[in-house]
Each structure stands twice: as C-alpha cells, then as structure tokens.
Design a protein around this motif. Sequence first.
Motif, PDB file in Angstrom:
ATOM      1  N   ASN A   1       0.825  -1.209   0.000  1.00  0.00           N
ATOM      2  CA  ASN A   1       0.000   0.000   0.000  1.00  0.00           C
ATOM      3  C   ASN A   1       0.860   1.259   0.000  1.00  0.00           C
ATOM      4  OD1 ASN A   1      -3.129   0.160   0.264  1.00  0.00           O
ATOM      5  ND2 ASN A   1      -2.610  -1.720   1.358  1.00  0.00           N
ATOM      6  N   VAL A   2       1.903   1.248   0.807  1.00  0.00           N
ATOM      7  CA  VAL A   2       2.788   2.426   0.890  1.00  0.00           C
ATOM      8  C   VAL A   2       3.568   2.599  -0.420  1.00  0.00           C
ATOM      9  CG1 VAL A   2       4.742   3.478   2.116  1.00  0.00           C
ATOM     10  CG2 VAL A   2       2.977   2.272   3.396  1.00  0.00           C
ATOM     11  N   ALA A   3       3.904   1.487  -1.060  1.00  0.00           N
ATOM     12  CA  ALA A   3       4.733   1.536  -2.274  1.00  0.00           C
ATOM     13  C   ALA A   3       3.970   1.987  -3.519  1.00  0.00           C
ATOM     14  CB  ALA A   3       5.362   0.165  -2.520  1.00  0.00           C
ATOM     15  N   VAL A   4       2.630   1.919  -3.488  1.00  0.00           N
ATOM     16  CA  VAL A   4       1.836   2.195  -4.699  1.00  0.00           C
ATOM     17  C   VAL A   4       2.208   3.523  -5.378  1.00  0.00           C
ATOM     18  CG1 VAL A   4      -0.496   2.781  -5.493  1.00  0.00           C
ATOM     19  CG2 VAL A   4      -0.114   0.670  -4.256  1.00  0.00           C
ATOM     20  N   PRO A   5       2.220   4.664  -4.659  1.00  0.00           N
ATOM     21  CA  PRO A   5       2.538   5.929  -5.356  1.00  0.00           C
ATOM     22  C   PRO A   5       3.929   5.914  -6.007  1.00  0.00           C
ATOM     23  CG  PRO A   5       1.642   6.365  -3.167  1.00  0.00           C
ATOM     24  CD  PRO A   5       1.931   4.897  -3.230  1.00  0.00           C
ATOM     25  N   LEU A   6       4.880   5.249  -5.332  1.00  0.00           N
ATOM     26  CA  LEU A   6       6.240   5.190  -5.875  1.00  0.00           C
ATOM     27  C   LEU A   6       6.310   4.300  -7.109  1.00  0.00           C
ATOM     28  CD1 LEU A   6       8.035   4.831  -2.450  1.00  0.00           C
ATOM     29  CD2 LEU A   6       8.251   6.780  -3.983  1.00  0.00           C
ATOM     30  N   GLU A   7       5.582   3.188  -7.071  1.00  0.00           N
ATOM     31  CA  GLU A   7       5.586   2.277  -8.218  1.00  0.00           C
ATOM     32  C   GLU A   7       4.918   2.922  -9.435  1.00  0.00           C
ATOM     33  OE1 GLU A   7       3.955  -1.253  -6.481  1.00  0.00           O
ATOM     34  OE2 GLU A   7       5.929  -1.963  -5.845  1.00  0.00           O
TER      35      GLU A   7
ATOM     36  N   PRO B   1      12.640   2.889  -8.589  1.00  0.00           N
ATOM     37  CA  PRO B   1      13.248   1.583  -8.304  1.00  0.00           C
ATOM     38  C   PRO B   1      13.436   1.335  -6.801  1.00  0.00           C
ATOM     39  CG  PRO B   1      14.891   3.106  -9.185  1.00  0.00           C
ATOM     40  CD  PRO B   1      13.571   3.792  -9.301  1.00  0.00           C
ATOM     41  N   ARG B   2      13.377   2.407  -6.000  1.00  0.00           N
ATOM     42  CA  ARG B   2      13.581   2.255  -4.552  1.00  0.00           C
ATOM     43  C   ARG B   2      12.249   2.157  -3.790  1.00  0.00           C
ATOM     44  NH1 ARG B   2      16.021   6.900  -2.316  1.00  0.00           N
ATOM     45  NH2 ARG B   2      16.420   5.642  -0.474  1.00  0.00           N
ATOM     46  N   ALA B   3      11.173   1.834  -4.507  1.00  0.00           N
ATOM     47  CA  ALA B   3       9.834   1.834  -3.900  1.00  0.00           C
ATOM     48  C   ALA B   3       9.778   1.009  -2.613  1.00  0.00           C
ATOM     49  CB  ALA B   3       8.806   1.321  -4.907  1.00  0.00           C
ATOM     50  N   GLU B   4      10.290  -0.223  -2.671  1.00  0.00           N
ATOM     51  CA  GLU B   4      10.199  -1.092  -1.483  1.00  0.00           C
ATOM     52  C   GLU B   4      11.080  -0.578  -0.346  1.00  0.00           C
ATOM     53  OE1 GLU B   4      11.044  -5.675  -0.097  1.00  0.00           O
ATOM     54  OE2 GLU B   4      10.429  -5.333  -2.182  1.00  0.00           O
ATOM     55  N   GLU B   5      12.273  -0.164  -0.683  1.00  0.00           N
ATOM     56  CA  GLU B   5      13.214   0.341   0.331  1.00  0.00           C
ATOM     57  C   GLU B   5      12.635   1.563   1.060  1.00  0.00           C
ATOM     58  OE1 GLU B   5      17.508   2.643   0.296  1.00  0.00           O
ATOM     59  OE2 GLU B   5      16.952   1.457  -1.466  1.00  0.00           O
ATOM     60  N   ILE B   6      12.106   2.519   0.293  1.00  0.00           N
ATOM     61  CA  ILE B   6      11.526   3.730   0.896  1.00  0.00           C
ATOM     62  C   ILE B   6      10.305   3.379   1.748  1.00  0.00           C
ATOM     63  CG2 ILE B   6      10.317   5.906   0.355  1.00  0.00           C
ATOM     64  CD1 ILE B   6      12.176   6.039  -2.172  1.00  0.00           C
ATOM     65  N   SER B   7       9.496   2.441   1.269  1.00  0.00           N
ATOM     66  CA  SER B   7       8.284   2.041   1.989  1.00  0.00           C
ATOM     67  C   SER B   7       8.627   1.376   3.316  1.00  0.00           C
ATOM     68  CB  SER B   7       7.439   1.100   1.124  1.00  0.00           C
ATOM     69  OG  SER B   7       7.097   1.733  -0.092  1.00  0.00           O
ATOM     70  N   ARG B   8       9.659   0.520   3.309  1.00  0.00           N
ATOM     71  CA  ARG B   8      10.100  -0.126   4.557  1.00  0.00           C
ATOM     72  C   ARG B   8      10.571   0.926   5.570  1.00  0.00           C
ATOM     73  NH1 ARG B   8      11.047  -5.629   4.625  1.00  0.00           N
ATOM     74  NH2 ARG B   8      10.643  -6.670   2.635  1.00  0.00           N
ATOM     75  N   GLU B   9      11.307   1.901   5.059  1.00  0.00           N
ATOM     76  CA  GLU B   9      11.832   2.981   5.902  1.00  0.00           C
ATOM     77  C   GLU B   9      10.686   3.776   6.546  1.00  0.00           C
ATOM     78  OE1 GLU B   9      14.308   6.718   4.590  1.00  0.00           O
ATOM     79  OE2 GLU B   9      15.345   4.897   3.947  1.00  0.00           O
ATOM     80  N   LEU B  10       9.688   4.129   5.731  1.00  0.00           N
ATOM     81  CA  LEU B  10       8.568   4.926   6.241  1.00  0.00           C
ATOM     82  C   LEU B  10       7.712   4.139   7.238  1.00  0.00           C
ATOM     83  CD1 LEU B  10       7.546   6.816   2.996  1.00  0.00           C
ATOM     84  CD2 LEU B  10       8.092   7.909   5.172  1.00  0.00           C
TER      85      LEU B  10
END
Length: 226
Positions: free
Chosen positions: A106-112, A117-126
């Motif tokens: 859910n958090v990664a959707v806007p980034l994807e 390419p860092r969608a998952e990494e940024i989402s985990r961080e947030l």
Amino acid sequence: MAHILKVSNLKKTYSSGSKELTVLEDINFEIQEKETFSIVGPSGSGKTTLLGLCAGLDQPDSGEIELCGTNLQQLDEDERAFLRNKKVGFVFQDFQLIPTLTALENVAVPLELQGDPRAEEISRELLSKVGLKDRFDHYPSQLSGGEKQRVAVARAFSNRPSILFADEPTGNLDEETGQKVVELLMDLNNAAGTTLVIVTHDLELAQKTQRILRLKGGRILKTEAV
C-alpha cells in the motif's frame, strides 16, 4: 517565502433537485511553502469540498486555484491527476487502503506508479518510522484503526509530496490513538519540510498548526495565526 497554494474568489454550487445550493462563496487565501495550516468549521460548512477543490479532485464554478505554481483551471483531468501524483499527498478519515495489498505494498503504490526503483526500500523505511516495522506483510483487515492510519500516513509521504492534505485524519480513531497519529504526522512533516493542510472539526488538532482558517456556511469567518 513563496506561496504553494493560492485560492482566489472561489465559488462552488451543487444542484439539489430544482434548487441550487451554494457550498462555498468568496473564498480567498494563500498558504506558504512549508506552512502548517488547518481548515475548521461545523459540519456542512464546506471544509471537505474546499479541500477537494484545492487538491484538484473537483472543479469550482468560478474562481482560481494555483497549486505548486500551476493554475488548476488550465489543466484537464489527466494533467491534474499527474500533478497530484508528483506533488500531492493525502490522508483520509477512512484510510482508503487497498484491501488486497499488504501494508508495505500500500505504501509503495505511489512510488511504483512513478517507476521508482527504490519503492520497497523507501516504503520499509517509512513504515519503520511510523512504528510498523513488524507489520510489513499484514493486510488492512489484520490491522487496527490506528495502524491503518499509520500506513496511510506513511503512504502519504512516500512520493515526497510538496503539499499534503489531511481530511479529518483522526476522525475514525479514539482520542489516544488519534493523538499518536497526529504526532507522527507532524514529526514526518517537519522532517520532510512538507506543506501540511488539515481539515478538522477538532480545535485541539487545529491549534497544532501555524494558522487556522475558520469556515461557516461556506464563507470564511477569519484566518488567524496560532
């Protein structure tokens, strides 16, 4: 400091049967970059309608809205959607999470959607920042109301928005949970330097912002510094 949102002579009406209902009239205000700003007023005063117009989710009958240096009235629907995806974050009262996606997804959707390419990494961080690092793989149905809103807050910041609109972000939460979510929202906002616009009926929450706009009957009563 430059303004990030400028609203000029805004009017919005809805047709109700044969009658025309004026929801907002003669609305004028500016919000500066990095400012925290709240819109308050009784139920039916036009708060949520105003937020929708400011974010380009709806169109006014007359007047102009300039968001992030762009006149929304000069854009078509696709262009407004593109601007929102790039520059705007949202937190809603009812969370608006996708039930078939995990918290992380859910958090990664806007980034994807932006092809980051860092969608998952940024989402985990947030999600870690909002205290949900042990909830990455949980679906919305497995989360409490407070946890869902934390996921929604993380998602709102994921595309590093210039401006974030929060519509009654504590409306569906008990007082203690609501306060924790507000603290998270404010902390993330300060760290990111985002402009924050909160629509709320909660005056205690409004007092945490730098300025308050008071609406009544679709008109501005006053705008005051806190």
